[in-house]
Structures are given as structure tokens and as C-alpha cells.
Design a protein around this motif. Structure first.
Motif, PDB file in Angstrom:
ATOM      1  N   ALA A 168       0.834  -1.136   0.197  1.00 13.53           N
ATOM      2  CA  ALA A 168       0.034  -0.131   0.071  1.00 13.53           C
ATOM      3  C   ALA A 168       0.483   1.032   0.197  1.00 13.53           C
ATOM      4  O   ALA A 168       0.804   2.539  -0.549  1.00 13.53           O
ATOM      5  CB  ALA A 168      -0.378   0.254   1.282  1.00 13.53           C
ATOM      6  N   THR A 169       1.994   1.306   0.674  1.00  9.81           N
ATOM      7  CA  THR A 169       2.818   2.323   1.085  1.00  9.81           C
ATOM      8  C   THR A 169       3.167   2.090  -0.612  1.00  9.81           C
ATOM      9  O   THR A 169       3.332   4.270  -0.726  1.00  9.81           O
ATOM     10  CB  THR A 169       3.860   2.264   2.147  1.00  9.81           C
ATOM     11  OG1 THR A 169       3.376   0.986   3.152  1.00  9.81           O
ATOM     12  CG2 THR A 169       4.697   3.629   2.551  1.00  9.81           C
ATOM     13  N   ALA A 170       3.757   1.869  -1.215  1.00  7.94           N
ATOM     14  CA  ALA A 170       4.465   1.643  -2.131  1.00  7.94           C
ATOM     15  C   ALA A 170       3.842   2.661  -3.394  1.00  7.94           C
ATOM     16  O   ALA A 170       3.976   3.272  -4.395  1.00  7.94           O
ATOM     17  CB  ALA A 170       4.678   0.471  -2.911  1.00  7.94           C
TER      18      ALA A 170
ATOM     19  N   ARG B 283       0.522   9.396  -5.886  1.00  5.56           N
ATOM     20  CA  ARG B 283       1.118  10.663  -5.413  1.00  5.56           C
ATOM     21  C   ARG B 283       2.591  11.653  -5.783  1.00  5.56           C
ATOM     22  O   ARG B 283       2.834  12.841  -6.219  1.00  5.56           O
ATOM     23  CB  ARG B 283       1.447  10.633  -3.917  1.00  5.56           C
ATOM     24  CG  ARG B 283      -0.086  11.152  -3.548  1.00  5.56           C
ATOM     25  CD  ARG B 283      -0.489  10.868  -2.216  1.00  5.56           C
ATOM     26  NE  ARG B 283       1.402  10.542  -1.699  1.00  5.56           N
ATOM     27  CZ  ARG B 283       1.193  11.538  -0.400  1.00  5.56           C
ATOM     28  NH1 ARG B 283       0.304  12.213   0.718  1.00  5.56           N
ATOM     29  NH2 ARG B 283       3.053  11.779  -0.010  1.00  5.56           N
ATOM     30  N   SER B 284       3.650  10.568  -6.530  1.00  6.28           N
ATOM     31  CA  SER B 284       4.330  11.662  -7.067  1.00  6.28           C
ATOM     32  C   SER B 284       4.884  11.640  -8.240  1.00  6.28           C
ATOM     33  O   SER B 284       5.339  12.461  -8.786  1.00  6.28           O
ATOM     34  CB  SER B 284       5.755  10.943  -6.457  1.00  6.28           C
ATOM     35  OG  SER B 284       6.160   9.676  -6.249  1.00  6.28           O
TER      36      SER B 284
ATOM     37  N   ILE C 252      -7.242   6.700  -8.849  1.00  7.33           N
ATOM     38  CA  ILE C 252      -6.161   6.261  -8.660  1.00  7.33           C
ATOM     39  C   ILE C 252      -5.121   7.257  -7.415  1.00  7.33           C
ATOM     40  O   ILE C 252      -5.215   7.344  -6.090  1.00  7.33           O
ATOM     41  CB  ILE C 252      -4.868   6.151  -9.603  1.00  7.33           C
ATOM     42  CG1 ILE C 252      -5.885   4.693 -10.615  1.00  7.33           C
ATOM     43  CG2 ILE C 252      -3.992   5.166  -9.132  1.00  7.33           C
ATOM     44  CD1 ILE C 252      -5.167   3.972 -11.934  1.00  7.33           C
ATOM     45  N   TYR C 253      -4.883   8.329  -7.877  1.00  8.00           N
ATOM     46  CA  TYR C 253      -4.406   9.417  -7.728  1.00  8.00           C
ATOM     47  C   TYR C 253      -4.921  10.044  -6.620  1.00  8.00           C
ATOM     48  O   TYR C 253      -4.205  10.128  -5.371  1.00  8.00           O
ATOM     49  CB  TYR C 253      -4.222  10.936  -9.350  1.00  8.00           C
ATOM     50  CG  TYR C 253      -3.088  11.861  -8.546  1.00  8.00           C
ATOM     51  CD1 TYR C 253      -2.320  12.528  -8.066  1.00  8.00           C
ATOM     52  CD2 TYR C 253      -4.403  12.899  -7.607  1.00  8.00           C
ATOM     53  CE1 TYR C 253      -1.812  12.860  -7.458  1.00  8.00           C
ATOM     54  CE2 TYR C 253      -2.995  13.997  -7.393  1.00  8.00           C
ATOM     55  CZ  TYR C 253      -2.250  13.808  -7.294  1.00  8.00           C
ATOM     56  OH  TYR C 253      -1.643  14.874  -5.735  1.00  8.00           O
TER      57      TYR C 253
ATOM     58  N   ALA D  49      -2.348  17.172  -4.580  1.00  8.97           N
ATOM     59  CA  ALA D  49      -2.025  17.803  -2.974  1.00  8.97           C
ATOM     60  C   ALA D  49      -0.325  16.901  -2.378  1.00  8.97           C
ATOM     61  O   ALA D  49      -0.538  15.068  -2.471  1.00  8.97           O
ATOM     62  CB  ALA D  49      -2.688  16.685  -2.428  1.00  8.97           C
ATOM     63  N   SER D  50       0.911  17.074  -2.229  1.00 13.67           N
ATOM     64  CA  SER D  50       1.596  16.907  -1.918  1.00 13.67           C
ATOM     65  C   SER D  50       1.798  16.444  -0.119  1.00 13.67           C
ATOM     66  O   SER D  50       2.444  15.813   0.829  1.00 13.67           O
ATOM     67  CB  SER D  50       2.951  16.680  -2.320  1.00 13.67           C
ATOM     68  OG  SER D  50       3.679  15.987  -2.479  1.00 13.67           O
ATOM     69  N   GLY D  51       1.932  16.736   0.407  1.00  9.26           N
ATOM     70  CA  GLY D  51       0.959  17.830   1.612  1.00  9.26           C
ATOM     71  C   GLY D  51       0.298  17.438   2.236  1.00  9.26           C
ATOM     72  O   GLY D  51      -0.548  18.260   1.554  1.00  9.26           O
TER      73      GLY D  51
END
Lengths: 215, 304
Positions: B103-105, B111-112, B141-142, B285-287
Motif C-alpha cells: 500500500a505504501t509503495a 502520488r509523486s 488512482i491519484y 496534493a503532496s502535503g
């Protein structure tokens, strides 16, 4: 792997293009965002109104629409014949400036009231207080949100590729138009962006650590 | 004048000076606007005929269809991203390492990468003939990844005692997540979730790159297919379509703000997040500002 080796020159150009447009529009966004934040906290109502209007309008407009504005409306008003690169950077910069402005403004409001009061009791003017007392302290709280804003900007620069600016998305489009398998192309483009965004977050973490001061 | 960090209530001299700045500032701004209007009028963009095109029923129909198409893609993407967000958030908090890592990957990867690139790859690679589904899938997805992070922040913000009490009552892991943690997380994060939906709505405009006939694509078609006196009505079309976008986004943001205010009144353990949170620029949104949870006025922003 073959995709990359066969088209390394284009990939490199696309990568450099992304870095360039990111750098130029970051500078525009930073300068403009600071100016707007200054407007939004100033004691002059029309300027405050202008700042608020800018932020509300641009944050609720899709960036793609803003690109249309810059490519089709701005040349009619200002100098015709600006390069797509410049127009793209301006669109990205203007858009991101509204986010920078909000980050800076919320940073300013975290500076303790006493700091500014002390500055004023020393006889400092509004600009002096802002420049010498408040902004330096606000910088520290503003850096983390700024880092995500600029990473967002990097990713948004992909849209410029759809408007004939040379960058990584353009490379992806070019190769998939030539019938290459999309998956490796996608992964290489992703890799290109990861390099930039990792470098950027590293840089910001460095800045954050250097500015860290015990409060 | 209200108390501000930066200035006291102005004295007589400052009042005069502020008035001077106000006059000069407004004059400069008005001059810029006037310049723009004059230049546009010179080029004939403000002619009646340029704006008259919106009186044609065909063009009105086009715009109505486009709004519908945009809302359709947005609806699909909203549902998709929320479902994916819940799944990913739960997976990221899983006790099983492989699930957590996967999930993290997934989240970190998508996201990037610029959303546009994901959408384009989905379209070219899998769904060439179904641009609406490609757009909706790319957006899901994003935004699912972003919503997952929002939910995770919300779940982590639920006081520990809640979880411990639930386990002490003998609830299973699934029950704790589904009936104790998730509802509180969603409630706390609702403003942020809706703000992210505003971003999703704005991002539907990326559909024009994969030729999905949404609002922006229609705007381009209208502007480039209608000729008025040898000129293309780009300015009027952009103004009209732009107002539609801004109106839709403002409505959704207003909803977020309203929910946030309503949530503040309620007295429960965890604080509401603020509505302004995702600093995202468009696809991005990255943060996530999980403010209200740990600091005043949007300043403390957790960057993931």
C-alpha cells in the motif's frame, strides 16, 4: 530499457525542460506569492481585496483553463509572440503564487503577537516589522508547506507539455504516438519526476534543519 | 481596525498614509484592468457578436452536455477515489507487513507522478476507446492515494483510548476499524476530504488531453470552430467556461467550510480539520494540512 536507450536524447531534453520550467515558475510563484501575502496582511483595504480576489479566483480555476488563458488571451493583451515556455511558466507561476500566498499568510499568523508589538514599540514601521521581525520567523513554519507546494508545481508542469513546451510528458506522448509500449515509458517518466521531487524534498529538509531554532 | 500581528489601530497620520496607499493602489490596479479591457476591445474581443454566440441554442446545448460530462467523470472519480482511499488507508495500517508495504509503495508512486501522466498512460495503455473511464480511473488512482493519506491522518488522530477501549470490549480488528476508528476519522477529516474533492473536480479538466468531451475540451472546440468576423472567440468562451468552473468549485468549497463550522460547534474529542487543507495545486496534493489537530490556523502542516 531499450526505450530509454533508443531515445535518450529526447528523454534528457524532456528532463531538462521539466527542471527548467519548474525552476522559472517557482521563482515567479515565490516572488508573486510573497507580494500577494504582503497585500493580504496590509492595512490597505483595496490591496487586501485584490489579494483575496486573486487567491479565491485562481485556487478555484483548473490549471488547464489557466493555460488556455495564458496561451490565447494574454498574448492579445500584452506582447504577442511570447514563447510557449515563457507563457507556460507564467501560467504555472501565477497559479502557484496563490498557494504560496496562503502558506506565507498562515505562517505570518503563527508569529507570536508580542514579537510584532515589541517591534512596533521600538518604532518600526509596517514594512520594517514585516521584513525584519515577522517574515524571518514565519519562514520557518512556512518551509514544510512550501516544499509540498513546489513538489506540486513540479508535477503540474506536466500540463505545460500538452501545450507544446518541451518536457517529460511531451516525451511520453511522443513515444506512445510512435507505438512504444506505454508501461516502460510510463515508468521512465515516473523515474524522471521522482528524481526531481526527491531532490526537492531533500533540499527543503536541509533548509528546515538549518533554520531550526529552539523556541 | 481589528487586532493584527502586524499593525495597531492606526493613528491620524497612519490613517492618512493608508488612504494614500489605498488610492494609489486602486488606481494602479484599475489602470491594469482598464489596459486589459482596452487592448481586448481593440482586437475586437468585446464585440457584441463575440458574446452573442452563447445565445445560440446549439452552443448552449454543447455547454450543458459538457457540464454533464464533467459531472459524470467527477462523480465516478469521487466514488472511486473514496473507495480506493478507504482500502489503501486500511491497508497502510494493516498488521501484515507485505500489505502495508504494498500500500505504501502504491501510494508513494502514484502520488509523486503527475496526474496527467497517469491519466494519459491509462488511456493509451488500456482504455483508448473509453476516455471517460480512463479519466475517472486516473483521477481515482491519484486522488485515492491522497484520500488514503487524509484518512490515515484522521485515524491516527483518534485518541488511543478509543481503540484500547474497543479492544477491551472484545471487538475484532475489523470491528474496531469499521465501527470505532473510521467513523471518527471521516468525521474529523470531512472538510479535508471535500477540499480534495474540489481538487478532483478541477482535475477533470485534464480530460481534454485524452479528448474526453468535458467542459474544457468543449470550450476549445467552441472557440476553434466558431468564427466571428474572421476571429476566434477565445476570450468570451474562456470567460464563460471559467465562470462555470469557478462557480462549481466555490459551491463545493462552501460545503466544506459549512461542514467545518458545524463540526466546530459539536463537542467531541477530536478536532475538525480545516477546509483549506490540501495545498494542492491542481493535480497535486503532496502535503496534507492536518490542521486544527495540532496547531492554529493552517500553519502546522504535516508533509508526507
Amino acid at each position: 530499457m531499450n526505450v530509454l536507450l533508443d531515445h535518450f536524447a529526447e528523454f534528457r531534453d524532456g528532463f531538462i525542460g521539466t527542471v527548467e520550467i519548474t525552476a522559472v515558475s517557482s521563482v515567479i510563484a515565490l516572488v508573486l506569492g510573497l507580494l500577494l501575502a504582503g497585500f493580504r496582511v496590509s492595512p490597505v483595504p483595496p490591496l487586501r481585496f485584490f489579494g483575496t480576489a486573486w487567491v479565491t479566483l485562481l485556487r478555484n480555476t483548473p490549471l488547464t483553463l489557466l493555460f488556455l488563458v495564458f496561451f490565447f488571451v494574454v498574448p492579445e493583451i500584452l506582447f504577442p509572440g511570447m514563447s510557449p515556455f515563457l507563457l507556460g511558466s507564467l501560467a504555472l507561476g501565477f497559479y502557484t503564487a496563490s498557494f504560496v500566498c496562503e502558506a506565507v499568510r498562515s505562517g505570518i499568523s503563527t508569529v507570536p503577537l508580542g514579537q510584532a508589538e515589541a517591534a512596533r514599540s521600538l518604532g518600526m514601521s509596517f514594512t520594517q516589522t514585516l521584513r525584519m521581525i515577522v517574515l524571518p520567523q514565519a519562514t520557518r513554519t512556512v518551509i514544510p508547506p512550501l516544499s509540498s507546494i513546489f513538489i506540486a508545481l513540479t508535477k503540474n508542469s506536466a500540463i505545460a507539455g500538452a501545450f507544446s513546451v518541451t518536457e517529460l510528458f511531451g516525451w511520453q506522448k511522443l513515444l506512445s504516438d510512435q507505438g512504444y509500449d506505454i508501461v516502460p515509458v510510463f515508468l521512465w517518466v515516473a523515474f524522471g519526476y521522482l528524481i526531481i521531487t526527491f531532490a526537492m524534498s531533500g533540499l527543503f529538509r536541509l533548509l528546515e534543519r538549518r533554520m531550526e531554532v529552539a523556541r | 481596525m481589528s487586532a493584527s500581528v502586524l499593525y495597531d489601530a492606526p493613528g491620524p497620520k497612519a490613517v492618512v498614509r493608508n488612504r494614500v496607499y489605498a488610492v494609489v493602489g486602486s488606481l494602479v490596479l484599475l489602470a491594469l484592468i482598464a489596459l486589459a479591457i482596452v487592448r481586448l476591445a481593440d482586437k475586437g474581443h468585446l464585440d457584441y457578436a463575440m458574446w452573442d454566440i452563447f445565445n445560440y441554442s446549439g452552443i448552449r446545448q454543447n455547454i450543458a452536455d459538457a457540464v454533464l460530462a464533467t459531472l459524470k467523470a467527477f462523480g465516478l472519480a469521487a466514488v472511486g477515489s473514496l473507495v480506493l482511499g478507504v482500502v489503501l488507508a486500511v491497508a497502510r495500517l494493516s498488521d501484515h507487513k507485505p500489505v502495508r508495504w504494498a500500500a505504501t509503495a502504491f501510494i508513494e508512486l502514484f502520488r509523486s507522478i503527475p496526474l496527467l501522466i497517469t491519466i494519459y498512460a491509462v488511456w493509451i495503455g488500456f482504455l483508448t476507446d473509453y476516455s471517460m473511464w480512463a479519466l475517472a480511473l486516473g483521477l481515482s488512482i491519484y486522488n485515492g492515494c491522497v484520500q488514503a493519506e487524509v484518512l490515515r491522518a484522521g485515524i491516527n488522530a483518534v485518541p488511543r483510548g478509543q481503540r484500547e477501549a474497543a479492544y477491551a470490549l472484545g471487538l475484532s480488528k475489523t470491528q474496531v476499524m469499521a465501527s470505532v476508528l473510521m467513523p471518527q476519522a471521516v468525521r474529523a477529516m470531512l472538510p479535508t476530504i471535500i477540499s480534495q474533492l474540489v481538487v478532483t473536480l478541477k482535475d477533470t479538466s485534464l480530460g481534454f488531453i485524452i479528448l474526453y468531451p468535458e467542459l474544457l475540451q468543449t470550450a476549445r472546440l467552441i472557440a476553434s470552430n466558431t468564427q466571428v468576423k474572421g476571429e476566434y472567440p477565445y476570450v468570451s468562451t474562456i470567460v464563460v467556461i471559467g465562470s462555470i468552473y469557478v462557480a462549481m468549485c466555490l459551491l463545493l468549497s462552501a460545503l466544506a467550510t459549512w461542514i467545518e463550522k458545524r463540526g466546530r460547534r459539536a463537542k467531541t474529542g477530536i478536532a475538525m480539520g480545516t477546509a483549506v487543507a490540501p495545498i494542492t495545486a491542481d493535480g497535486s496534493a503532496s502535503g496534507l494540512a492536518v490542521t486544527g489537530l495540532d496547531g492554529p490556523d493552517g500553519a502546522s502542516t504535516t508533509t508526507n
